[in-house]
Design an enzyme around this catalytic site. Structure first.
Site, PDB file in Angstrom:
ATOM      1  N   GLY A  26       0.833  -1.209   0.000  1.00 46.26           N
ATOM      2  CA  GLY A  26       0.000   0.000   0.000  1.00 46.26           C
ATOM      3  C   GLY A  26       0.860   1.247   0.000  1.00 46.26           C
ATOM      4  N   GLY A  28      -1.052   4.473  -0.359  1.00 41.89           N
ATOM      5  CA  GLY A  28      -2.031   5.569  -0.173  1.00 41.89           C
ATOM      6  C   GLY A  28      -2.810   5.252   1.088  1.00 41.89           C
ATOM      7  CD  GLU A 103      -7.458   0.296  -3.329  1.00 44.49           C
ATOM      8  OE1 GLU A 103      -8.108   0.933  -2.496  1.00 44.49           O
ATOM      9  OE2 GLU A 103      -6.451   0.729  -3.870  1.00 44.49           O
TER      10      GLU A 103
HETATM   11  N1  LIG Z   1      -3.790   1.642  -4.094  1.00 43.30           N
HETATM   12  C1  LIG Z   1      -3.295   2.741  -3.285  1.00 43.30           C
HETATM   13  C2  LIG Z   1      -4.353   3.775  -3.121  1.00 43.30           C
HETATM   14  C3  LIG Z   1      -5.557   3.149  -2.528  1.00 43.30           C
HETATM   15  C4  LIG Z   1      -6.556   4.194  -2.200  1.00 43.30           C
HETATM   16  O1  LIG Z   1      -6.205   5.194  -1.586  1.00 43.30           O
HETATM   17  N2  LIG Z   1      -7.775   3.931  -2.645  1.00 43.30           N
HETATM   18  C5  LIG Z   1      -8.771   4.876  -2.234  1.00 43.30           C
HETATM   19  C6  LIG Z   1      -9.654   5.314  -3.317  1.00 43.30           C
HETATM   20  S1  LIG Z   1     -10.462   4.110  -4.195  1.00 43.30           S
HETATM   21  C7  LIG Z   1      -9.426   4.295  -1.006  1.00 43.30           C
HETATM   22  O2  LIG Z   1      -9.480   3.109  -0.809  1.00 43.30           O
HETATM   23  N3  LIG Z   1      -9.853   5.152  -0.168  1.00 43.30           N
HETATM   24  C8  LIG Z   1     -10.416   4.764   1.123  1.00 43.30           C
HETATM   25  C9  LIG Z   1     -10.377   6.008   1.934  1.00 43.30           C
HETATM   26  O3  LIG Z   1     -10.227   7.061   1.292  1.00 43.30           O
HETATM   27  O4  LIG Z   1     -10.480   5.940   3.166  1.00 43.30           O
HETATM   28  C10 LIG Z   1      -2.798   2.194  -1.964  1.00 43.30           C
HETATM   29  O5  LIG Z   1      -2.141   1.164  -2.104  1.00 43.30           O
HETATM   30  O6  LIG Z   1      -2.985   2.732  -0.875  1.00 43.30           O
END
Ligand SMILES: N[C@@H](CCC(=O)N[C@@H](CS)C(=O)NCC(=O)O)C(=O)O
Length: 246
Positions: A26, A28, A103
């Site tokens: 991860g 993000g 995701e």
């Molecule tokens: N794939 C990235 C980004 C994943 C991400 O941030 N996805 C968002 C948008 S689809 C999410 O799950 N958000 C949940 C949140 O904002 O709490 C990671 O490995 O962290």
């Protein structure tokens, strides 16, 4: 994309009924909110990519009419992106379907395999690379927003909100995670955006603490009394809460 291999939908069945434990990387929201069970986690990095807030989001951190911005990876030969990898038990059949919804369906990301490099704990410790799954939003996806001047991105993040909470919470918690768990990692894009969001919030008298909403309050109840730093209003323990326009 080089040095990653996309997992096509028909191969996903094989992934979802894995017989071996597997790693998910991860970079993000997964860093601070994985949302699935795991056996252990370790910070580390992937090579050949840089993190950018160039992926639009109309579910978690934005709406159809006012999309937010979340993190994705762009190819960058010299790039290194730090984050956290989670070891998932072979018998855990829930993690991948959960992430596929969070995701892929809700976020426009696709699943790939990549080499993950654990942060060596000791100079001598083996930091052999490991295969990991990760989710990347590529420019062809329908939510892609792409590059924009940082002040524009910062204002967008400050103004947007989705079903998972304020877009600003997403950015600030990722910056917090990086500072606390991987202080040696540089990420000019991330920390420049954080500085701009804090500046604009101050200029607009927006209290970041209240912007974080209920989700943040629940998290604060768990924060130890000795919070490492009251640098962020959002981290001031409940009883001493005061709204700080930064
Ligand atoms: N794939 C990235 C980004 C994943 C991400 O941030 N996805 C968002 C948008 S689809 C999410 O799950 N958000 C949940 C949140 O904002 O709490 C990671 O490995 O962290």
């Amino acid at each position: 994309m080089n040095n990653v291999e996309e997992i096509k939908r028909n191969d996903m069945e094989g992934q979802e009924t894995k017989k071996e434990p597997f790693w998910i990387f991860g970079y993000g929201s997964l860093c601070w909110n994985p949302g699935f069970e795991y056996k252990q986690s370790v910070t580390g990095y992937v090579k050949g990519f840089s993190r950018r807030f160039w992926q639009g989001n109309t579910t978690h951190r934005g709406t159809e009419g006012k999309p937010g911005r979340v993190a994705t990876l762009i190819e960058d030969k010299e790039g290194i992106t730090w984050g956290k990898a989670f070891l998932v038990a072979a018998e855990n059949n829930a993690a991948l379907p959960y992430l596929s919804n969070r995701e892929c369906q809700l976020g426009g990301y696709r699943i790939y395999t990549v080499n993950f490099y654990p942060k060596p704990f000791l100079p001598s410790s083996s930091s052999d690379k490991k295969d990991a799954l990760l989710y990347i939003a590529v420019p062809e996806n329908k939510h892609w927003l792409g590059a924009a001047p940082l002040p524009e991105i910062a204002r967008q993040i400050l103004e947007c909100h989705g079903s998972s909470g304020p877009n600003a919470e997403y950015l600030l918690r990722l910056a917090d995670f990086m500072r606390e768990e991987i202080p040696e990692a540089l990420d000019e894009h991330l920390f420049s955006l954080e500085r701009l969001v804090r500046k604009f919030a101050g200029d607009m008298k927006i209290c970041l603490r209240s912007l974080m909403g209920e989700a943040q309050e629940r998290r604060e109840e768990k924060v130890e009394a000795t919070v490492p730093s009251n640098q962020f209003a959002s981290r001031v323990p409940e009883k001493k809460l005061r709204c700080v326009n930064m």
